[in-house]
Scaffold this motif. Structure first.
Motif, PDB file in Angstrom:
ATOM      1  N   SER A  37       0.827  -1.211   0.000  1.00 22.81           N
ATOM      2  CA  SER A  37       0.000   0.000   0.000  1.00 22.81           C
ATOM      3  C   SER A  37       0.859   1.258   0.000  1.00 22.81           C
ATOM      4  O   SER A  37       0.512   2.257  -0.632  1.00 22.81           O
ATOM      5  CB  SER A  37      -0.958   0.001   1.186  1.00 22.81           C
ATOM      6  OG  SER A  37      -0.249   0.102   2.401  1.00 22.81           O
ATOM      7  N   VAL A  38       1.998   1.225   0.688  1.00 22.09           N
ATOM      8  CA  VAL A  38       2.914   2.374   0.674  1.00 22.09           C
ATOM      9  C   VAL A  38       3.507   2.560  -0.720  1.00 22.09           C
ATOM     10  O   VAL A  38       3.603   3.684  -1.228  1.00 22.09           O
ATOM     11  CB  VAL A  38       4.032   2.190   1.723  1.00 22.09           C
ATOM     12  CG1 VAL A  38       5.126   3.224   1.549  1.00 22.09           C
ATOM     13  CG2 VAL A  38       3.456   2.265   3.123  1.00 22.09           C
ATOM     14  N   ILE A  39       3.887   1.474  -1.366  1.00 18.76           N
ATOM     15  CA  ILE A  39       4.450   1.553  -2.722  1.00 18.76           C
ATOM     16  C   ILE A  39       3.409   2.108  -3.694  1.00 18.76           C
ATOM     17  O   ILE A  39       3.721   2.954  -4.538  1.00 18.76           O
ATOM     18  CB  ILE A  39       4.952   0.173  -3.170  1.00 18.76           C
ATOM     19  CG1 ILE A  39       6.175  -0.223  -2.350  1.00 18.76           C
ATOM     20  CG2 ILE A  39       5.284   0.169  -4.665  1.00 18.76           C
ATOM     21  CD1 ILE A  39       6.605  -1.657  -2.550  1.00 18.76           C
ATOM     22  N   ASN A  40       2.164   1.652  -3.575  1.00 13.48           N
ATOM     23  CA  ASN A  40       1.111   2.138  -4.470  1.00 13.48           C
ATOM     24  C   ASN A  40       0.790   3.605  -4.227  1.00 13.48           C
ATOM     25  O   ASN A  40       0.427   4.331  -5.152  1.00 13.48           O
ATOM     26  CB  ASN A  40      -0.150   1.300  -4.305  1.00 13.48           C
ATOM     27  CG  ASN A  40       0.002  -0.069  -4.908  1.00 13.48           C
ATOM     28  OD1 ASN A  40       0.767  -0.256  -5.842  1.00 13.48           O
ATOM     29  ND2 ASN A  40      -0.723  -1.024  -4.366  1.00 13.48           N
ATOM     30  N   ALA A  41       0.915   4.068  -2.991  1.00 13.53           N
ATOM     31  CA  ALA A  41       0.580   5.455  -2.669  1.00 13.53           C
ATOM     32  C   ALA A  41       1.691   6.436  -3.049  1.00 13.53           C
ATOM     33  O   ALA A  41       1.437   7.636  -3.180  1.00 13.53           O
ATOM     34  CB  ALA A  41       0.275   5.591  -1.180  1.00 13.53           C
ATOM     35  N   ALA A  42       2.919   5.958  -3.240  1.00 14.84           N
ATOM     36  CA  ALA A  42       4.044   6.856  -3.512  1.00 14.84           C
ATOM     37  C   ALA A  42       3.844   7.649  -4.803  1.00 14.84           C
ATOM     38  O   ALA A  42       4.064   8.863  -4.835  1.00 14.84           O
ATOM     39  CB  ALA A  42       5.342   6.065  -3.568  1.00 14.84           C
TER      40      ALA A  42
END
Length: 102
Positions: A37-42
């Motif tokens: 989720s952090v990677i997708n939000a970056a």
């Protein structure tokens, strides 16, 4: 073409590349859900920061209250879990209405 659009295009290309390379390199590993989720939000965070800088301008000199109202309505629609297209159309309608009233 302005440097903003070149930056948006470069970020989109980088985002696509990172999302494509990850599964190839780590095909046997499963990434934890929070990390994914952090990677997708970056990419989204970088794009939002470019939009904010474009709206506010250098030192707030280009601040347009109608665009801020449109962004606020788009955020409210998004928080109400509306579809992306509904958020964009709602934000555009808000800006058009604000400019027509001013």
């Amino acid at each position: 073409m302005s440097s903003l659009w070149i930056g948006v295009g470069a970020l989109a290309l980088m985002n696509f590349s990172f999302k494509a390379i990850g599964p190839v390199l780590f095909a046997r590993w499963e990434i934890p859900a929070k990390t994914a989720s952090v990677i997708n939000a970056a990419g989204q965070c970088l794009l939002v920061s470019l939009v904010v800088v474009a709206v506010i301008g250098e030192e707030g000199a280009d601040l347009d209250k109608t665009v801020l109202a449109g962004l606020a309505s788009g955020v409210v629609l998004r928080l109400m879990k509306q579809h992306d297209l509904v958020c964009v159309v709602g934000a555009m309608a808000t800006v058009a209405l604000m400019r027509a009233l001013m």
